[in-house]
Design a protein around this motif. Structure first.
Motif, PDB file in Angstrom:
ATOM      1  N   ALA A  30       8.325 -35.799  39.025  1.00  0.00           N
ATOM      2  CA  ALA A  30       9.134 -34.883  39.074  1.00  0.00           C
ATOM      3  C   ALA A  30       9.225 -35.078  37.922  1.00  0.00           C
ATOM      4  O   ALA A  30       8.538 -35.777  37.305  1.00  0.00           O
ATOM      5  N   THR A  31       9.949 -34.074  37.645  1.00  0.00           N
ATOM      6  CA  THR A  31      10.119 -33.253  36.439  1.00  0.00           C
ATOM      7  C   THR A  31      11.648 -32.853  36.032  1.00  0.00           C
ATOM      8  O   THR A  31      11.906 -32.669  36.924  1.00  0.00           O
ATOM      9  N   ALA A  32      12.167 -33.084  35.085  1.00  0.00           N
ATOM     10  CA  ALA A  32      13.578 -32.596  34.837  1.00  0.00           C
ATOM     11  C   ALA A  32      12.944 -32.109  33.505  1.00  0.00           C
ATOM     12  O   ALA A  32      13.113 -32.256  32.451  1.00  0.00           O
ATOM     13  N   ALA A  33      14.144 -30.382  33.390  1.00  0.00           N
ATOM     14  CA  ALA A  33      14.027 -30.239  31.924  1.00  0.00           C
ATOM     15  C   ALA A  33      15.279 -29.051  32.173  1.00  0.00           C
ATOM     16  O   ALA A  33      16.081 -29.392  32.514  1.00  0.00           O
TER      17      ALA A  33
ATOM     18  N   ASN B 293      14.780 -23.286  26.628  1.00  0.00           N
ATOM     19  CA  ASN B 293      14.218 -24.036  26.984  1.00  0.00           C
ATOM     20  C   ASN B 293      13.903 -24.940  26.030  1.00  0.00           C
ATOM     21  O   ASN B 293      13.455 -24.916  24.511  1.00  0.00           O
ATOM     22  N   LEU B 294      14.861 -26.465  26.284  1.00  0.00           N
ATOM     23  CA  LEU B 294      14.628 -27.511  25.103  1.00  0.00           C
ATOM     24  C   LEU B 294      14.268 -28.813  25.053  1.00  0.00           C
ATOM     25  O   LEU B 294      13.769 -29.201  24.315  1.00  0.00           O
ATOM     26  N   ASP B 295      13.992 -28.804  26.419  1.00  0.00           N
ATOM     27  CA  ASP B 295      12.494 -30.040  26.550  1.00  0.00           C
ATOM     28  C   ASP B 295      12.761 -30.326  28.189  1.00  0.00           C
ATOM     29  O   ASP B 295      13.306 -30.023  29.002  1.00  0.00           O
ATOM     30  N   THR B 296      11.056 -30.742  28.420  1.00  0.00           N
ATOM     31  CA  THR B 296      11.383 -30.668  30.123  1.00  0.00           C
ATOM     32  C   THR B 296      10.430 -32.221  29.567  1.00  0.00           C
ATOM     33  O   THR B 296       9.566 -32.976  29.169  1.00  0.00           O
ATOM     34  N   ILE B 297      11.012 -33.416  30.948  1.00  0.00           N
ATOM     35  CA  ILE B 297      11.081 -34.689  30.532  1.00  0.00           C
ATOM     36  C   ILE B 297      10.138 -34.660  32.043  1.00  0.00           C
ATOM     37  O   ILE B 297      10.267 -34.281  33.220  1.00  0.00           O
ATOM     38  N   GLU B 298       9.271 -36.237  31.949  1.00  0.00           N
ATOM     39  CA  GLU B 298       8.583 -36.545  33.634  1.00  0.00           C
ATOM     40  C   GLU B 298       9.413 -37.481  33.762  1.00  0.00           C
ATOM     41  O   GLU B 298      10.017 -38.290  33.286  1.00  0.00           O
TER      42      GLU B 298
END
Length: 91
Positions: A15-18, A5-10
């Motif tokens: 919603a979130t995107a990973a 996993n590189l990162d998760t953003i809001e």
């Protein structure tokens, strides 16, 4: 199978995107974008998983850059700025 996993953003509206890097002996290496949205008013979840090879990820990066340019034009000039940018840059 291996996943990093590189990162998760809001994102907007809860919603979130990973983004992760996925390796599997059968399908090979992929960049994986997983988006998730939870509608708190209906308690419904939705997820989308997209897997990209290098060339597809490069195309997505170019598309993101175009979106940045369009947003910048809209922030500078409002709807007129966006319309002017779109006229020059739409495909």
């Amino acid at each position: 199978m291996f996943n990093v996993n590189l990162d998760t953003i809001e994102a907007q509206l809860g919603a979130t995107a990973a983004m992760s890097i996925f390796n599997d002996p059968q399908i090979g290496n992929r960049a994986v974008l997983t988006t998730h949205y939870e509608d708190e008013s209906t308690f419904e979840d939705s997820s989308v998983v997209m897997m990209f090879k290098t060339a597809e990820l490069d195309a997505l990066a170019k598309l993101i850059e175009r979106a940045r340019e369009g947003l910048a034009a809209a922030e500078r000039g409002g709807i007129v700025g966006l319309a002017t940018w779109a006229e020059k840059n739409s495909h």
